[in-house]
Write an enzyme that holds these catalytic residues in place. Sequence first.
Site, mmCIF file in Angstrom:
data_model
loop_
_atom_site.group_PDB
_atom_site.id
_atom_site.type_symbol
_atom_site.label_atom_id
_atom_site.label_comp_id
_atom_site.label_asym_id
_atom_site.label_seq_id
_atom_site.Cartn_x
_atom_site.Cartn_y
_atom_site.Cartn_z
ATOM 1 N N TYR A 83 0.851 -1.189 0.000
ATOM 2 C CA TYR A 83 0.000 0.000 0.000
ATOM 3 C C TYR A 83 0.888 1.240 0.000
ATOM 4 C CZ TYR A 83 -3.796 3.155 0.733
ATOM 5 O OH TYR A 83 -4.704 4.157 0.554
ATOM 6 N N GLN A 92 -10.850 -0.028 0.944
ATOM 7 C CA GLN A 92 -11.297 -0.813 -0.208
ATOM 8 C C GLN A 92 -10.099 -1.429 -0.940
ATOM 9 O OE1 GLN A 92 -11.741 2.416 0.337
ATOM 10 N NE2 GLN A 92 -11.527 3.680 -1.523
ATOM 11 N N ASN A 146 -3.437 5.605 6.260
ATOM 12 C CA ASN A 146 -4.188 6.365 7.264
ATOM 13 C C ASN A 146 -4.985 5.424 8.185
ATOM 14 O OD1 ASN A 146 -6.421 5.507 5.834
ATOM 15 N ND2 ASN A 146 -6.752 7.478 4.809
ATOM 16 N N SER A 202 6.143 8.853 13.404
ATOM 17 C CA SER A 202 7.592 8.659 13.429
ATOM 18 C C SER A 202 8.236 9.272 14.677
ATOM 19 C CB SER A 202 8.171 9.303 12.165
ATOM 20 O OG SER A 202 9.471 8.872 11.939
ATOM 21 N N GLN A 249 12.505 14.644 11.792
ATOM 22 C CA GLN A 249 11.372 13.822 12.211
ATOM 23 C C GLN A 249 10.135 14.680 12.412
ATOM 24 O OE1 GLN A 249 11.114 10.461 12.290
ATOM 25 N NE2 GLN A 249 13.050 10.839 11.272
ATOM 26 N N HIS A 270 7.663 15.456 9.639
ATOM 27 C CA HIS A 270 6.827 14.409 9.048
ATOM 28 C C HIS A 270 5.358 14.586 9.398
ATOM 29 C CE1 HIS A 270 9.069 11.388 6.905
ATOM 30 N NE2 HIS A 270 10.023 11.397 7.794
ATOM 31 N N GLU A 301 12.227 4.466 17.429
ATOM 32 C CA GLU A 301 12.280 3.999 16.049
ATOM 33 C C GLU A 301 13.669 4.299 15.454
ATOM 34 O OE1 GLU A 301 9.732 6.286 13.526
ATOM 35 O OE2 GLU A 301 9.851 4.874 11.853
ATOM 36 N N HIS A 302 14.099 5.553 15.570
ATOM 37 C CA HIS A 302 15.418 5.973 15.078
ATOM 38 C C HIS A 302 16.254 6.448 16.260
ATOM 39 C CE1 HIS A 302 12.541 7.068 11.765
ATOM 40 N NE2 HIS A 302 13.405 6.372 11.060
ATOM 41 N N ASP A 344 16.742 7.299 5.579
ATOM 42 C CA ASP A 344 15.429 7.357 4.931
ATOM 43 C C ASP A 344 15.522 7.073 3.442
ATOM 44 O OD1 ASP A 344 13.914 7.901 7.126
ATOM 45 O OD2 ASP A 344 14.072 10.077 6.938
ATOM 46 N N GLU A 374 -1.506 -36.529 27.550
ATOM 47 C CA GLU A 374 -2.383 -35.481 27.019
ATOM 48 C C GLU A 374 -3.706 -36.066 26.510
ATOM 49 O OE1 GLU A 374 -0.246 -33.035 24.205
ATOM 50 O OE2 GLU A 374 1.068 -32.216 25.755
ATOM 51 N N HIS A 394 -2.630 -40.080 18.531
ATOM 52 C CA HIS A 394 -1.239 -39.632 18.443
ATOM 53 C C HIS A 394 -0.308 -40.771 18.879
ATOM 54 C CE1 HIS A 394 -2.988 -35.621 18.168
ATOM 55 N NE2 HIS A 394 -1.799 -35.083 18.047
#
Lengths: 433, 433
Positions: free
Chosen positions: B130, B191, B214, B237, B259, B262, B327-328, B361, B415, B420
């Site tokens: 995506y 969708q 989103n 981020s 950052q 963003h 994250e960074h 990046d 068990e 088995h």
Amino acid sequence: MPVFLDTTDPDFELEFARLLSAKREDSPDVDDIVAGIIADVRARGDAAVLEMTAKFDRLELEAAGLRFSAEEIDTYCAQVPAAERAALEIAAERIRAYHVRQMPEDAQWTDPDGATLGWRWTPVSAAGLYVPGGLASYPSSVLMNAIPAKVAGVERLCIAVPTPDGIANPLVLLAARIAGVDEIYRIGGAQAIAALAYGTESIAPVDKITGPGNAFVAAAKRRVFGKVGIDMIAGPSEILVIADADNDPEFIALDLLSQAEHDESAQSILITPDAGFAQKVADEVARQLEVLERRGIAGASWRDFGAVIICRDLDEAASLSNRVAPEHLELCVAEPEALSEQIRHAGAIFLGQWTPEAIGDYVGGPNHVLPTARSARFSSGLSVLDFVKRTTLAKMSPEALRAIGPAAETLASSESLQAHGLSVTARLRKLNG
Amino acid sequence: MPVFLDTTDPDFELEFARLLSAKREDSPDVDDIVAGIIADVRARGDAAVLEMTAKFDRLELEAAGLRFSAEEIDTYCAQVPAAERAALEIAAERIRAYHVRQMPEDAQWTDPDGATLGWRWTPVSAAGLYVPGGLASYPSSVLMNAIPAKVAGVERLCIAVPTPDGIANPLVLLAARIAGVDEIYRIGGAQAIAALAYGTESIAPVDKITGPGNAFVAAAKRRVFGKVGIDMIAGPSEILVIADADNDPEFIALDLLSQAEHDESAQSILITPDAGFAQKVADEVARQLEVLERRGIAGASWRDFGAVIICRDLDEAASLSNRVAPEHLELCVAEPEALSEQIRHAGAIFLGQWTPEAIGDYVGGPNHVLPTARSARFSSGLSVLDFVKRTTLAKMSPEALRAIGPAAETLASSESLQAHGLSVTARLRKLNG
């Protein structure tokens, strides 16, 4: 009777597509209930967990009693007969020996531009394993979840296992001890998942939750995903056996039944090029179903979801198996290694007539927590990798920044991220000035 | 103004805990809407996707127009200036060179009991990426998602990218072509996720979906998880910079802002043992914020979520960073390698003053899709491993089954899984009889 298909039949594609898309599990939609339980545990902590344990497990506890004490665990472990203890220890040792080989390696190198790159693996600090109570409370699953975590280096490993009416399974506690589990809580359901994910006064939160459970547990895991890591949502078990005529029909029948006996929603499929052999296996399944202890469950599974497919040849069998992407795949053929080269999607492969799937459930070494419901198309069984994570590393030398910095400036500009570009530009200016 | 903390302050723990638990993202609850969209796409296929594309993207299409034709892609790619094309190619080459090293290895061995064990890795057959439309439609993210998939051996790689009002980003299409993407669809939102997961008349389903989006896209990914594999749900981020006084304040200020620009929910944190240096960086941030193109976004992020922490020493800085699990992470200190040894939880580490995060990046080589919102505690950035899966292998020799079969029989019995046990017993009987 299970469905009998023949790949030479004109309707085969239609019937096979129906088999692939058959909905085997009708999980109740408990999402709203679970959302409420999680919110309650987050808001009221221990008090909420204690109330729900009293309500759902009919067990009145104080906060101090949520966790099994070392003495309690001792007492339970002492109840386990020597033969079962020895079997658990053999299993644990073999599972450990397999999983230590999965530990991934760190890497570091310097490329021609002068950039030093690499990665490093580190363990998750704290993990929680869910173990169902009651019938599906399997000590083997404790080993299969806990040992990879400990091999990975997880420092704090907790188990949540409900004890309805206060009844605990001594083998589960012994398996936990053998595997090196640090804390065991007698809690279950969505409230246990919430307590592990968010913590309470008595239970510190963990970073990762694994293990099977009912619809409430599955819905709770899906909801806390993101706050903590989770493993796959497990569905009903399944096996696909590809067998030629040179097999003992009893072996194959028992292998099919060893999945069917797990759950009425389990699925067992035989694919063979020999119609006569197929009939012998089906007859043997019917014979065994007359006497099997769990014949109610196994019979329903075989009747509703079982399938026998006659194929043209083994190549076709492999191709059909790839469309199923089975959790367990047995290759009971003369040259199983050669056939396995054609398999693209399967959780675990068992090669040859001396490797019943049940060996893999207990003592083979590979993990028995495997992708179900065709998810072997995109996921793997539980492993050490589920309990480690990778940090990437990058270090630019001045030369490297001069070499590749301008491309970064260009791309930052085309993405309208000015500060990104300026952070490179400012450095290049200093280097070049 | 961002928050200023000092670890010697008596209130520090309280303030730091508040920083850690601050809710930065207030995602709208769109789960019911998304459930409806997915059900509609499953029921009506192309017709539903076309209607929603007309409604949400103001774009009227026929089913045949859902996919970009090769000629359309040619036309868009021809619009990309040479400098940007060259920068994308440099980035793609470096990302590919890094990721080919991640390809995991197959293994096979025979243990002392005579069991042959191992595993084999195979690629996911089909994956969907995506790519958001509009402002956050980043060609670099196309490279970062698509190249690992192609390195893994994914045969069919699709992109879904909405084109509001029919406007496509030529750089996104060129990045897709450079990365070897096979199909590009001009669809977006929940969708698009539903179409990729379940398929329509025009779009074959995939097995794995990755990429940012989103709230609707994130909710849809969470819902289709299980039917297909997904990557992590990305949050806003974040960057944490550990810097000593021997740095250029402008460099550090620009890294924090790269950052912050963003997203208003992004977070930038500086930890330094030098209060004077901290002030210089804060002043420089303020100065840059007067002129930065995205000063509205970056200023809001820095004001609402930025933090400057004065620490006693670098050991304490590493320890605080591990609690953040950023994250960074930039280590702008004299000996970054030594300090990196103390880091346990971080998505990516950038070592030394010549490695601005922005290099990572675009062109560093490591992936820029990284765990956000403290999830580096339990997860890793995107990699080749996200597009392969492991099948375990086991083959028992008769000797191996004799050696370990009895332990399996014991555990099956404990068990209550009779079939088995019998599947092992029947074979041992034949071997021993």
